[in-house]
Design a protein around this motif. Structure first.
Motif, PDB file in Angstrom:
ATOM      1  N   TRP A 273     120.088 129.724  48.298  1.00  4.35           N
ATOM      2  CA  TRP A 273     119.630 130.373  47.058  1.00  4.35           C
ATOM      3  C   TRP A 273     119.556 131.879  47.269  1.00  4.35           C
ATOM      4  O   TRP A 273     118.673 132.382  47.941  1.00  4.35           O
ATOM      5  N   ARG A 274     120.515 132.605  46.694  1.00  3.97           N
ATOM      6  CA  ARG A 274     120.505 134.064  46.776  1.00  3.97           C
ATOM      7  C   ARG A 274     119.471 134.593  45.783  1.00  3.97           C
ATOM      8  O   ARG A 274     119.550 134.346  44.573  1.00  3.97           O
ATOM      9  N   ALA A 275     118.494 135.339  46.294  1.00  6.24           N
ATOM     10  CA  ALA A 275     117.345 135.783  45.494  1.00  6.24           C
ATOM     11  C   ALA A 275     117.668 137.091  44.780  1.00  6.24           C
ATOM     12  O   ALA A 275     117.130 138.155  45.100  1.00  6.24           O
ATOM     13  N   THR A 276     118.519 137.029  43.786  1.00  2.00           N
ATOM     14  CA  THR A 276     119.000 138.239  43.119  1.00  2.00           C
ATOM     15  C   THR A 276     117.906 138.946  42.314  1.00  2.00           C
ATOM     16  O   THR A 276     117.919 140.175  42.180  1.00  2.00           O
ATOM     17  N   THR A 277     116.961 138.192  41.755  1.00  2.00           N
ATOM     18  CA  THR A 277     115.861 138.816  41.012  1.00  2.00           C
ATOM     19  C   THR A 277     114.999 139.652  41.942  1.00  2.00           C
ATOM     20  O   THR A 277     114.662 140.810  41.639  1.00  2.00           O
ATOM     21  N   ALA A 278     114.645 139.100  43.087  1.00  2.00           N
ATOM     22  CA  ALA A 278     113.847 139.848  44.063  1.00  2.00           C
ATOM     23  C   ALA A 278     114.613 141.055  44.582  1.00  2.00           C
ATOM     24  O   ALA A 278     114.043 142.146  44.753  1.00  2.00           O
ATOM     25  N   GLU A 294     105.361 141.009  44.788  1.00  2.00           N
ATOM     26  CA  GLU A 294     105.686 140.937  43.358  1.00  2.00           C
ATOM     27  C   GLU A 294     107.141 140.550  43.144  1.00  2.00           C
ATOM     28  O   GLU A 294     107.466 139.736  42.270  1.00  2.00           O
ATOM     29  N   ALA A 295     108.046 141.131  43.949  1.00  2.00           N
ATOM     30  CA  ALA A 295     109.470 140.840  43.811  1.00  2.00           C
ATOM     31  C   ALA A 295     109.769 139.389  44.168  1.00  2.00           C
ATOM     32  O   ALA A 295     110.522 138.699  43.461  1.00  2.00           O
ATOM     33  N   VAL A 296     109.190 138.913  45.246  1.00  5.21           N
ATOM     34  CA  VAL A 296     109.431 137.532  45.672  1.00  5.21           C
ATOM     35  C   VAL A 296     108.814 136.554  44.678  1.00  5.21           C
ATOM     36  O   VAL A 296     109.413 135.512  44.349  1.00  5.21           O
ATOM     37  N   ASP A 297     107.625 136.879  44.158  1.00  5.57           N
ATOM     38  CA  ASP A 297     107.002 136.013  43.155  1.00  5.57           C
ATOM     39  C   ASP A 297     107.857 135.924  41.893  1.00  5.57           C
ATOM     40  O   ASP A 297     107.938 134.865  41.254  1.00  5.57           O
ATOM     41  N   ALA A 298     108.499 137.040  41.520  1.00  5.69           N
ATOM     42  CA  ALA A 298     109.371 137.025  40.347  1.00  5.69           C
ATOM     43  C   ALA A 298     110.540 136.080  40.565  1.00  5.69           C
ATOM     44  O   ALA A 298     110.981 135.384  39.638  1.00  5.69           O
ATOM     45  N   GLU A 299     111.062 136.037  41.786  1.00  3.40           N
ATOM     46  CA  GLU A 299     112.151 135.117  42.112  1.00  3.40           C
ATOM     47  C   GLU A 299     111.681 133.672  42.053  1.00  3.40           C
ATOM     48  O   GLU A 299     112.324 132.810  41.446  1.00  3.40           O
ATOM     49  N   ILE A 313     106.768 126.357  47.668  1.00  6.58           N
ATOM     50  CA  ILE A 313     106.782 127.645  46.973  1.00  6.58           C
ATOM     51  C   ILE A 313     105.965 128.694  47.741  1.00  6.58           C
ATOM     52  O   ILE A 313     106.500 129.764  48.074  1.00  6.58           O
ATOM     53  N   PRO A 314     104.700 128.453  48.073  1.00  8.77           N
ATOM     54  CA  PRO A 314     103.995 129.444  48.891  1.00  8.77           C
ATOM     55  C   PRO A 314     104.579 129.591  50.293  1.00  8.77           C
ATOM     56  O   PRO A 314     104.526 130.677  50.874  1.00  8.77           O
ATOM     57  N   LEU A 315     105.149 128.506  50.831  1.00  7.09           N
ATOM     58  CA  LEU A 315     105.773 128.594  52.155  1.00  7.09           C
ATOM     59  C   LEU A 315     106.948 129.562  52.112  1.00  7.09           C
ATOM     60  O   LEU A 315     107.083 130.446  52.974  1.00  7.09           O
TER      61      LEU A 315
END
Length: 345
Positions: A273-278, A294-299, A313-315
């Motif tokens: 999963w490429r995290a493009t949003t983050a 914040e960036a990772v949470d947005a992803e 998810i938290p992991l």
């Protein structure tokens, strides 16, 4: 035992011709996954076309500073290659975190990309599985799914892709080179090579019938870019990822802002999963821990957990935030790796 034919290919075109001549055939490289699935009765090829002796076992530097990795290069050889350890330590570490030494000595680059899910319902012929038998249902949705997907899954399949190497390749913007039956070649971005399940979970990749993986192409490593691979699993070795992260970070030496960041998750979806949003949120920002979170949470806002796998998810969030903090120098952990700093074998 189900009888099958065996063909030893002498060239790429001979392999493609043999595939066309034997409906239901499979290409055989190291066989570390395919042979196991044949023993279970999950894979029942009419023929095995052995491509392991084709001249695809070379690791070669490219004029633009990139690297061409042949499809039959063994995982152990790729992880230990001095150029890979120096320029792409992320890839070396990902390979070393997967399987056992004995399996890495046999497994190939192409085969690693084509390995299939380790979902227990896929491997058990007595259980329903849309990936193995389309239309039969997904036993994992209401069954045991603690290790299954939280991103990109569908009602038809919640399996995850098991490869560590593929996650690293997605973060490195690598490409997969494919040879077609008509003698043509094409390249597919590694981050797009594997599919999300949607309503066709039996199709793991975008590879076309008869195509052969011939190489993986790595772009030139950016000078000064830092990278690492981090994996969470239930035991210290020989275990698939509950969640993993591959990260590449390039900071402006002047103001410390992010010039480029690449982030890919493993163990969370049907593909790396490429995290493009983050990535978009972090580019141009100072990688302060709050901004990173914040960036990772947005992803991860896209994640949809099931009954027993919400812990992923938290992991994944903690793995990503910790990895970027280490690369940015805001974490007290061990030094980040970068070109010129070899990965630990």
């Amino acid at each position: 035992m189900k009888p099958f034919a065996y063909v030893r290919a002498t060239s790429l075109q001979a392999a493609a011709d043999a595939y066309a001549a034997h409906p239901g055939s499979r290409y055989l490289g190291g066989g570390t996954n395919l042979v196991d699935l044949m023993k279970l009765g999950v894979e029942t090829p009419g023929a095995l076309i052995d491509v392991s002796r084709l001249p695809l076992d070379e690791i070669r530097e490219l004029p633009d500073g990139g690297l061409r990795v042949g499809a039959t290069v063994r995982n152990s050889d790729l992880a230990a290659d001095p150029v890979v350890r120096t320029r792409y330590p992320l890839l070396s570490r990902a390979l070393l975190s997967g399987a056992s030494g004995q399996l890495r000595n046999v497994a190939t680059t192409g085969g690693n990309l084509l390995q299939r899910t380790r979902c227990g319902y896929f491997q058990d012929l007595s259980k329903p599985c849309n990936k193995r038998e389309p239309g039969s249902g997904c036993g994992a949705r209401d069954g045991l799914h603690r290790d299954h997907a939280v991103l990109g899954h569908s009602e038809h399949c919640i399996a995850t892709h098991p490869s560590d190497m593929a996650v690293a390749l997605a973060a490195l913007d690598a490409e997969v080179e494919l040879y077609g039956a008509a003698g043509t070649t094409r390249r597919v971005p590694a981050a797009e090579f594997h599919r999300l399940p949607a309503d066709r979970p039996e199709q793991d990749t975008v590879i076309r019938a008869g195509e052969i993986i011939t190489a993986v192409i790595l772009p030139a490593a950016a000078p000064g870019a830092l990278s690492l691979y981090r994996k969470a699993r239930e035991r210290a070795s020989y275990a698939f990822a509950l969640a993993s992260v591959a990260a590449v970070l390039d900071l402006d030496p002047g103001d410390g802002r992010v010039r480029r960041v690449a982030l890919a998750f493993g163990g969370l979806a049907h593909r790396p999963w490429r995290a493009t949003t983050a990535e978009a949120r972090l580019t141009g920002a100072v990688p302060h821990p709050d901004a990173v979170r914040e960036a990772v949470d947005a992803e991860l806002a896209q994640a949809r957990s099931l009954r027993d796998n919400a812990y992923k998810i938290p992991l994944a969030r903690n793995l990503a935030c910790d990895a970027i903090a280490e690369l940015a120098g805001t974490h007290p952990g061990s030094p980040a790796t970068h070109p010129g700093s070899p990965a630990t074998p």
